[in-house]
Design a protein around this motif. Structure first.
Motif, PDB file in Angstrom:
ATOM      1  N   GLY A 269       0.815  -1.208   0.000  1.00  0.00           N
ATOM      2  CA  GLY A 269       0.000   0.000   0.000  1.00  0.00           C
ATOM      3  C   GLY A 269       0.850   1.260   0.000  1.00  0.00           C
ATOM      4  O   GLY A 269       0.554   2.233  -0.708  1.00  0.00           O
ATOM      5  N   ARG A 270       1.906   1.260   0.777  1.00  0.00           N
ATOM      6  CA  ARG A 270       2.804   2.417   0.810  1.00  0.00           C
ATOM      7  C   ARG A 270       3.488   2.620  -0.541  1.00  0.00           C
ATOM      8  O   ARG A 270       3.603   3.762  -1.026  1.00  0.00           O
ATOM      9  N   LEU A 271       3.921   1.527  -1.148  1.00  0.00           N
ATOM     10  CA  LEU A 271       4.602   1.637  -2.438  1.00  0.00           C
ATOM     11  C   LEU A 271       3.656   2.121  -3.535  1.00  0.00           C
ATOM     12  O   LEU A 271       4.052   2.883  -4.421  1.00  0.00           O
ATOM     13  N   ARG A 272       2.407   1.670  -3.480  1.00  0.00           N
ATOM     14  CA  ARG A 272       1.426   2.160  -4.455  1.00  0.00           C
ATOM     15  C   ARG A 272       1.265   3.670  -4.329  1.00  0.00           C
ATOM     16  O   ARG A 272       1.182   4.393  -5.342  1.00  0.00           O
ATOM     17  N   THR A 273       1.237   4.162  -3.096  1.00  0.00           N
ATOM     18  CA  THR A 273       1.098   5.601  -2.891  1.00  0.00           C
ATOM     19  C   THR A 273       2.254   6.354  -3.535  1.00  0.00           C
ATOM     20  O   THR A 273       2.063   7.428  -4.123  1.00  0.00           O
ATOM     21  N   ALA A 274       3.454   5.799  -3.461  1.00  0.00           N
ATOM     22  CA  ALA A 274       4.606   6.455  -4.084  1.00  0.00           C
ATOM     23  C   ALA A 274       4.432   6.574  -5.595  1.00  0.00           C
ATOM     24  O   ALA A 274       4.775   7.609  -6.197  1.00  0.00           O
ATOM     25  N   ILE A 275       3.881   5.537  -6.215  1.00  0.00           N
ATOM     26  CA  ILE A 275       3.706   5.555  -7.670  1.00  0.00           C
ATOM     27  C   ILE A 275       2.597   6.512  -8.091  1.00  0.00           C
ATOM     28  O   ILE A 275       2.767   7.313  -9.018  1.00  0.00           O
ATOM     29  N   ALA A 304      13.142  17.693 -15.600  1.00  0.00           N
ATOM     30  CA  ALA A 304      12.878  17.663 -14.159  1.00  0.00           C
ATOM     31  C   ALA A 304      11.900  16.551 -13.806  1.00  0.00           C
ATOM     32  O   ALA A 304      12.091  15.828 -12.816  1.00  0.00           O
ATOM     33  N   ARG A 305      10.850  16.395 -14.604  1.00  0.00           N
ATOM     34  CA  ARG A 305       9.867  15.339 -14.333  1.00  0.00           C
ATOM     35  C   ARG A 305      10.465  13.962 -14.583  1.00  0.00           C
ATOM     36  O   ARG A 305      10.180  13.015 -13.842  1.00  0.00           O
ATOM     37  N   ARG A 306      11.269  13.845 -15.623  1.00  0.00           N
ATOM     38  CA  ARG A 306      11.921  12.559 -15.891  1.00  0.00           C
ATOM     39  C   ARG A 306      12.844  12.177 -14.736  1.00  0.00           C
ATOM     40  O   ARG A 306      12.850  11.025 -14.278  1.00  0.00           O
ATOM     41  N   SER A 307      13.590  13.129 -14.250  1.00  0.00           N
ATOM     42  CA  SER A 307      14.493  12.853 -13.130  1.00  0.00           C
ATOM     43  C   SER A 307      13.714  12.480 -11.879  1.00  0.00           C
ATOM     44  O   SER A 307      14.128  11.577 -11.128  1.00  0.00           O
ATOM     45  N   ASP A 308      12.597  13.163 -11.665  1.00  0.00           N
ATOM     46  CA  ASP A 308      11.758  12.853 -10.501  1.00  0.00           C
ATOM     47  C   ASP A 308      11.206  11.435 -10.585  1.00  0.00           C
ATOM     48  O   ASP A 308      11.224  10.678  -9.602  1.00  0.00           O
ATOM     49  N   LEU A 309      10.715  11.057 -11.777  1.00  0.00           N
ATOM     50  CA  LEU A 309      10.179   9.703 -11.954  1.00  0.00           C
ATOM     51  C   LEU A 309      11.273   8.659 -11.778  1.00  0.00           C
ATOM     52  O   LEU A 309      11.065   7.626 -11.121  1.00  0.00           O
ATOM     53  N   LEU A 310      12.438   8.904 -12.345  1.00  0.00           N
ATOM     54  CA  LEU A 310      13.529   7.940 -12.223  1.00  0.00           C
ATOM     55  C   LEU A 310      13.949   7.768 -10.768  1.00  0.00           C
ATOM     56  O   LEU A 310      14.179   6.632 -10.309  1.00  0.00           O
ATOM     57  N   ALA A 311      14.037   8.856 -10.020  1.00  0.00           N
ATOM     58  CA  ALA A 311      14.406   8.761  -8.608  1.00  0.00           C
ATOM     59  C   ALA A 311      13.358   7.979  -7.827  1.00  0.00           C
ATOM     60  O   ALA A 311      13.691   7.158  -6.954  1.00  0.00           O
ATOM     61  N   THR A 312      12.088   8.211  -8.150  1.00  0.00           N
ATOM     62  CA  THR A 312      11.015   7.472  -7.488  1.00  0.00           C
ATOM     63  C   THR A 312      11.111   5.982  -7.779  1.00  0.00           C
ATOM     64  O   THR A 312      10.959   5.146  -6.881  1.00  0.00           O
ATOM     65  N   LEU A 313      11.374   5.636  -9.026  1.00  0.00           N
ATOM     66  CA  LEU A 313      11.445   4.233  -9.422  1.00  0.00           C
ATOM     67  C   LEU A 313      12.646   3.522  -8.806  1.00  0.00           C
ATOM     68  O   LEU A 313      12.561   2.347  -8.436  1.00  0.00           O
ATOM     69  N   VAL A 314      13.765   4.217  -8.678  1.00  0.00           N
ATOM     70  CA  VAL A 314      14.947   3.609  -8.066  1.00  0.00           C
ATOM     71  C   VAL A 314      14.680   3.288  -6.602  1.00  0.00           C
ATOM     72  O   VAL A 314      14.966   2.181  -6.119  1.00  0.00           O
ATOM     73  N   ALA A 315      14.104   4.242  -5.872  1.00  0.00           N
ATOM     74  CA  ALA A 315      13.788   4.003  -4.462  1.00  0.00           C
ATOM     75  C   ALA A 315      12.718   2.917  -4.322  1.00  0.00           C
ATOM     76  O   ALA A 315      12.792   2.064  -3.431  1.00  0.00           O
ATOM     77  N   PHE A 316      11.759   2.946  -5.213  1.00  0.00           N
ATOM     78  CA  PHE A 316      10.683   1.955  -5.195  1.00  0.00           C
ATOM     79  C   PHE A 316      11.236   0.553  -5.401  1.00  0.00           C
ATOM     80  O   PHE A 316      10.841  -0.402  -4.710  1.00  0.00           O
ATOM     81  N   ILE A 402       5.478  -6.103 -12.735  1.00  0.00           N
ATOM     82  CA  ILE A 402       5.928  -4.823 -12.186  1.00  0.00           C
ATOM     83  C   ILE A 402       7.418  -4.636 -12.462  1.00  0.00           C
ATOM     84  O   ILE A 402       7.864  -3.555 -12.876  1.00  0.00           O
ATOM     85  N   ASP A 403       8.203  -5.677 -12.237  1.00  0.00           N
ATOM     86  CA  ASP A 403       9.639  -5.586 -12.520  1.00  0.00           C
ATOM     87  C   ASP A 403       9.892  -5.274 -13.992  1.00  0.00           C
ATOM     88  O   ASP A 403      10.780  -4.473 -14.327  1.00  0.00           O
ATOM     89  N   ALA A 404       9.127  -5.905 -14.888  1.00  0.00           N
ATOM     90  CA  ALA A 404       9.299  -5.637 -16.322  1.00  0.00           C
ATOM     91  C   ALA A 404       8.928  -4.205 -16.664  1.00  0.00           C
ATOM     92  O   ALA A 404       9.610  -3.544 -17.475  1.00  0.00           O
ATOM     93  N   SER A 405       7.859  -3.691 -16.054  1.00  0.00           N
ATOM     94  CA  SER A 405       7.464  -2.304 -16.290  1.00  0.00           C
ATOM     95  C   SER A 405       8.514  -1.339 -15.750  1.00  0.00           C
ATOM     96  O   SER A 405       8.817  -0.318 -16.377  1.00  0.00           O
ATOM     97  N   LEU A 406       9.079  -1.652 -14.583  1.00  0.00           N
ATOM     98  CA  LEU A 406      10.136  -0.817 -14.018  1.00  0.00           C
ATOM     99  C   LEU A 406      11.336  -0.747 -14.955  1.00  0.00           C
ATOM    100  O   LEU A 406      11.888   0.335 -15.205  1.00  0.00           O
ATOM    101  N   CYS A 407      11.745  -1.899 -15.464  1.00  0.00           N
ATOM    102  CA  CYS A 407      12.882  -1.947 -16.378  1.00  0.00           C
ATOM    103  C   CYS A 407      12.602  -1.132 -17.635  1.00  0.00           C
ATOM    104  O   CYS A 407      13.445  -0.353 -18.096  1.00  0.00           O
ATOM    105  N   TRP A 408      11.395  -1.293 -18.198  1.00  0.00           N
ATOM    106  CA  TRP A 408      11.007  -0.564 -19.406  1.00  0.00           C
ATOM    107  C   TRP A 408      11.007   0.940 -19.153  1.00  0.00           C
ATOM    108  O   TRP A 408      11.526   1.727 -19.947  1.00  0.00           O
TER     109      TRP A 408
END
Length: 504
Positions: A269-275, A304-316, A402-408
């Motif tokens: 649930g917490r991880l979904r909130t991050a996404i 800026a948005r791309r960097s924000d999304l990438l940082a979110t995905l790395v932590a996720f 989810i892992d495949a989507s993250l990689c993509w």
């Protein structure tokens, strides 16, 4: 030959409408040859249908079947009929047609003779006040009893009735009755200009806003003769994969909670909130509403948005891997999910299951692979399957997808030389007249299907919507058989189907 496309367009005057019996035979032959039934629907005849017959008014109804061939993409078989006519049921030979034929009968009155389970899907029109007369399947025998659950449920669950036929605690059969939400979405879509339907389409099934919006945008763009820039398609793909991740997390959290694995329930649930919060930072809405519009996208991805999304995905990714390890290594999780709610590959194929429900039973069906179009041909994503077809398989497949989507996403967002900022939306003019356009977009449950047809004046004659849940509800009923009734919540959440997506 280029890649098969998820958008297919054809002139209605070139679609030969045959007699209803011949149409049913052709559909059955196509299914016997291995083609897949994508959708099947009917509408009242109009000037287009009369034009197909050279001006003679030969009938009052047009029926359309959209099929997918393994080697050549989508194609259409069209029939004609007078109202109240009957035809040999396709379902009798091919169970994958069962829900389509029931819906066709309910909406048009055409009778599929020999259909083994002919009863309403939604109780539309005059049938709305007769849901209490639903002909439930019944069983007789010593110690056989029935358990009814719903349609009113605790919390915010949508209405649906589940009728269990049990011998002791063992479920012999489950019948699922939906249709309690009479929204009339398809009729409503014909009351407004076709280019003003975005906000309605996005809320047909609120957890699948991006998949619905993308399919709609693709359809009206094709009908207007507009091709959006590749960068806009790429942003749409990013939005869709973010939606897939967020909604798979909902199911994973629900499954963990249902088996009292509380650390998993809380963490997913917490991880979904991050996404979904990351989605909101891009477009202003956690479900992605307002992000996609005909002609392109309203919100681009600057650096800026791309960097924000990438940082979110790395932590996720780090936290997601950790909680997955806990789920997969827990003996209590394994004992509850292994062998529970199994749907074999043969059953999944017979029922025509789609999306994750099909792939968890070993069927490699994914529109991103089968109908990749420009986006997924240039940026492919792997089709994943599991073989056991049980709750464990559906859980594992969600983790892997989810892992495949993250990689993509990380590859696309981190790629140099791709500018995803500053794209202007293309202006769309009038729609082509006398044209049928069909789109598929692989949402997190499976393919969202939309079919738009214009008349001689370019206005919409018909708008067909189809959520993958329509084809998968019977799969859930089959999954529960021979399980204990206490296993139903886990099976239900492992499928994670949409009530409102069914009750259009």
């Amino acid at each position: 030959m280029g890649p098969s496309k998820p958008t297919s367009m054809m002139l209605t005057k070139e679609l030969a409408a045959v007699r209803l019996d011949d149409w049913a035979q052709a559909c059955g032959d196509a299914l016997a040859a291995g083609d897949r039934l994508v959708t099947l629907f009917g509408r009242a005849a109009d000037d287009v249908s009369r034009g197909e017959s050279g001006g003679a008014s030969w009938g009052e109804l047009i029926v359309t079947a959209v099929l997918q061939a393994a080697d050549s993409g989508l194609y259409v078989l069209r029939g004609r009929s007078a109202r109240g006519a009957a035809y040999p049921s396709i379902t009798a030979r091919h169970p994958s047609a069962q829900a389509f034929e029931r819906e066709l009968w309910e909406q048009t009155g055409l009778v599929p003779e020999g259909h083994p389970w002919l009863k309403p899907v939604r109780y539309e029109g005059a049938r709305q006040q007769r849901m209490g007369e639903h002909p439930f399947f019944t069983m007789r025998g010593r110690d056989v009893h029935e358990v009814g659950v719903g349609p009113i449920h605790a919390g915010v669950i949508e209405p649906g009735h589940f009728r269990f036929m049990c011998h002791g605690e063992r479920v012999a059969h489950l019948e699922i009755q939906l249709g309690y939400q009479h929204r009339g979405v398809e009729a409503m879509l014909l009351r407004r200009p076709p280019l003003a339907l975005s906000t309605t389409i996005e809320t047909v099934a609120g957890d699948t806003s991006i998949a619905y919006a993308w399919g709609y945008c693709a359809a009206v763009e094709a009908l207007a003769g507009v091709q959006v820039r590749p960068e806009a398609e790429l942003v749409r793909g990013v939005a869709l994969e973010l939606e897939r991740i967020a909604m798979h997390l909902v199911a994973l959290g629900g499954m963990a909670t249902d088996i009292a694995f509380l650390q998993g329930g809380a963490t997913y649930g917490r991880l979904r909130t991050a996404i979904i919060n990351a989605t909101q930072r891009v477009c202003g809405n956690r479900f992605g509403r307002g992000w996609l519009r005909p002609g392109g996208v309203r919100h681009t991805l600057d650096q800026a948005r791309r960097s924000d999304l990438l940082a979110t995905l790395v932590a996720f990714s780090k936290d997601f891997a950790e909680v997955n390890t806990l789920m997969l290594s827990s003996r209590s999780v394994g004992s509850r999910l292994h062998g529970t709610g199994t749907v074999t590959a043969a059953t999944a194929a017979q029922l025509g299951l789609v999306g994750l429900a099909a792939r968890a039973s070993g069927l490699p069906v994914d529109a991103r692979q089968d109908l990749p179009g420009r986006l997924y041909s240039e940026h492919p994503i792997e089709t994943l399957t599991e073989g056991s077809g049980d709750c464990w398989a559906r859980m594992c497949l969600r983790m892997r997808e989810i892992d495949a989507s993250l990689c993509w996403l990380q590859q696309v967002l981190g790629a140099a030389g791709i500018d995803l900022s500053g794209m202007a939306q293309a202006n769309l003019g009038p729609l082509y007249p006398g044209t049928l356009c069909v789109t598929l977009r692989e949402g997190f449950r499976g393919p969202v299907v939309q079919a738009l047809e214009t008349g001689a004046d370019g206005r919409l004659l018909h708008y067909k919507l189809q959520d993958p849940s329509l084809q998968n509800w019977l799969g859930l009923a089959m999954a529960v058989r021979e399980n204990e009734i206490s296993d139903f919540p886990i099976c239900n959440k492992s499928f994670d189907l949409s009530y409102c997506g069914n009750d259009l």
